[in-house]
Write an enzyme that holds these catalytic residues in place. Sequence first.
Site, PDB file in Angstrom:
ATOM      1  N   GLY A  12      98.026 106.779  78.806  1.00 56.70           N
ATOM      2  CA  GLY A  12      98.760 106.541  77.237  1.00 56.70           C
ATOM      3  C   GLY A  12      97.486 105.853  76.322  1.00 56.70           C
ATOM      4  O   GLY A  12      97.776 105.340  75.387  1.00 56.70           O
ATOM      5  N   ARG A  13      96.431 106.232  76.953  1.00 55.60           N
ATOM      6  CA  ARG A  13      95.294 104.725  76.248  1.00 55.60           C
ATOM      7  C   ARG A  13      94.079 106.354  75.673  1.00 55.60           C
ATOM      8  O   ARG A  13      93.252 105.505  76.634  1.00 55.60           O
ATOM      9  CB  ARG A  13      95.343 104.015  76.031  1.00 55.60           C
TER      10      ARG A  13
ATOM     11  N   LYS B 151      88.399 106.650  76.330  1.00 52.75           N
ATOM     12  CA  LYS B 151      89.463 105.963  77.118  1.00 52.75           C
ATOM     13  C   LYS B 151      89.432 104.718  76.052  1.00 52.75           C
ATOM     14  O   LYS B 151      88.758 104.045  75.571  1.00 52.75           O
ATOM     15  CB  LYS B 151      89.763 105.363  78.310  1.00 52.75           C
TER      16      LYS B 151
ATOM     17  N   ASP C 124      99.302 100.051  73.224  1.00 54.54           N
ATOM     18  CA  ASP C 124      98.859 100.473  72.381  1.00 54.54           C
ATOM     19  C   ASP C 124      98.009 100.561  72.306  1.00 54.54           C
ATOM     20  O   ASP C 124      97.993 101.366  71.451  1.00 54.54           O
ATOM     21  CB  ASP C 124      98.363  98.438  71.322  1.00 54.54           C
TER      22      ASP C 124
ATOM     23  N   ARG D  97      94.580 114.612  88.904  1.00 53.42           N
ATOM     24  CA  ARG D  97      95.247 113.471  89.812  1.00 53.42           C
ATOM     25  C   ARG D  97      95.552 113.956  90.745  1.00 53.42           C
ATOM     26  O   ARG D  97      96.946 115.084  90.791  1.00 53.42           O
ATOM     27  CB  ARG D  97      95.813 112.372  88.732  1.00 53.42           C
TER      28      ARG D  97
ATOM     29  N   ASP E  76      98.453 108.214  90.643  1.00 58.32           N
ATOM     30  CA  ASP E  76      97.590 109.088  89.818  1.00 58.32           C
ATOM     31  C   ASP E  76      96.385 108.629  89.282  1.00 58.32           C
ATOM     32  O   ASP E  76      96.000 108.855  88.573  1.00 58.32           O
ATOM     33  CB  ASP E  76      98.675 108.306  88.035  1.00 58.32           C
ATOM     34  N   ASN E  77      95.798 106.902  90.291  1.00 59.03           N
ATOM     35  CA  ASN E  77      94.390 107.016  90.487  1.00 59.03           C
ATOM     36  C   ASN E  77      93.547 107.996  91.545  1.00 59.03           C
ATOM     37  O   ASN E  77      92.526 107.286  91.619  1.00 59.03           O
ATOM     38  CB  ASN E  77      93.883 105.410  90.161  1.00 59.03           C
TER      39      ASN E  77
ATOM     40  N   ASP F 248      89.604 105.429  87.619  1.00 55.00           N
ATOM     41  CA  ASP F 248      90.111 103.685  87.448  1.00 55.00           C
ATOM     42  C   ASP F 248      89.726 103.102  87.842  1.00 55.00           C
ATOM     43  O   ASP F 248      90.515 102.346  89.088  1.00 55.00           O
ATOM     44  CB  ASP F 248      91.685 104.531  87.456  1.00 55.00           C
TER      45      ASP F 248
END
Length: 490
Positions: A95-96, A116, A128, A186, A255-256, A265
């Site tokens: 997402g970022r 990142k 955001d 991942r 996912d981590n 992460d």
Amino acid sequence: MTEQNAIQAGWNLDNSYTRLPAIFYAKLTPPPVRSPKLAVLNAPLAAALGLDAEALRSSDGAAVFAGNRIPEGAEPLAQAYAGHQFGHFTMLGDGRALLLGEQITPGGERFDIQLKGSGRTPYSRGGDGRAALGPMLREYIISEAMHALGIPTTCSLAVTTTGESVFREAELPGAVLTRVAASHLRVGTFQYAANWGKAEDLKALADYALQKHYPEADAAENRYLALLQGVIKRQAALIAQWQLVGFIHGVMNTDNMAISGETIDYGPCAFMDAYNPSTVFSSIDAQGRYAYGNQPRIGAWNLARLAESILPLLHADEDQAVQLAEGAIAEYFELYQRNWLSGMRAKLGLFHVEEQDDSLIEGLLTMMQKHGADYTNTFRALTLEKPEDTVFYGTEPFSRWYEQWQERLGRQPESQDDARQLMRSSNPAVIPRNHRVEEALDAAVMHEDYSVMERLLEALANPYAYAAEQAEYCSLPVPSAYPYRTYCGT
Ligand code: AMP
Ligand code: MG
């Protein structure tokens, strides 16, 4: 970027991820940030990657790190993945973060270069796409510490401020972290393929992972089983290493968890101080799912999700596939236990296996828990042969335990000196203590003073040195009425 600078900086990028089926990523150009400025650069890592630190320190260098300029060969993309977050399955994706590609080192090795905090992507959901300076510096510090401890981890090449604000509970300075990893594959990438891909997508992903991380497994009779076993072996070793130094990841969602076996992460992670298996720092982990003592079991749970995802590749017959998967997961527990026990023996200076070792180790941990003993400093005191520095010194159980341990040491053929050396290389004297990390972040974020962080990084770079001048990094914080809390996704 000017061609001249690209040559000077040494960027040599290729993005092999773009050769996977298109469902695995979304290509996009990062939105430029207002005024990129390099805050921290990891010069030794730059050198290892074949990059020129001086050129990276130029304004062109910062522009690359912020996503404002795309070096030749880079093909920025956001990776798609899914994941079990606190046990609940969700479609995620970066997402970022954007993967620029892999930097090919002068030795021909490939390392992912990821930005990142570079902005919104199709997977941003409500976010955001940005990151605040404090958490990016925190990832830099802790990943560096892990690397120096000898624990497989993604690394941090740079932190670059954006000149823009991000809005969390407060207005904070924005930053981008340049992350370096063997890859960003991942467990969740496989879950994504299994749930949203076709059979050939899953196979393409597994082949890519094999070729990238487990080339030796490629020749195995059942190569996908060999892939699963390879990941299990590395994760069992990794999580044992976390336990041995008291590292709490804090958000072990699927996912981590990296297929490469690297720690990935750094969000709400932190090192345990007083030994207690139920230690949790993360503000959102109310149930203690990711508590220190649960990490090995959660590792198995996550690996079972990987096994499930690749079942169709393990065997054409589903029952047989399930049997193979279960056998592999059962091996995880054995491997984990073996890794942990041999690590614990080393922490106590023991070279060989004796049957009573389990109870010797348990005996020490039980006392530590009962007395709230600091995990790192207890082993440090034993290493320095200063039992009087332990909190339980003078108690009857400790005297008895100490005598047993000394007898056990006396029974092995290796010299006292060898045992001492083994302990020194197995028990870090310096870890990123929470109050020290906070102090470094405060100075950097609030006062743009990076000297505190630089000194901390210097101490963390040699955790096994037992150097007199590092002593200040071994002391505990002044007791506080409030427990230390960490936060996710900030
Ligand atoms: P993490 O807890 O860092 O593993 O993040 C979980 C997911 O949320 C990942 O897919 C992240 O890319 C995404 N994410 C975290 N923070 C943000 C943000 N500020 N904007 C968009 N996505 C985010
Ligand atoms: Mg994540």
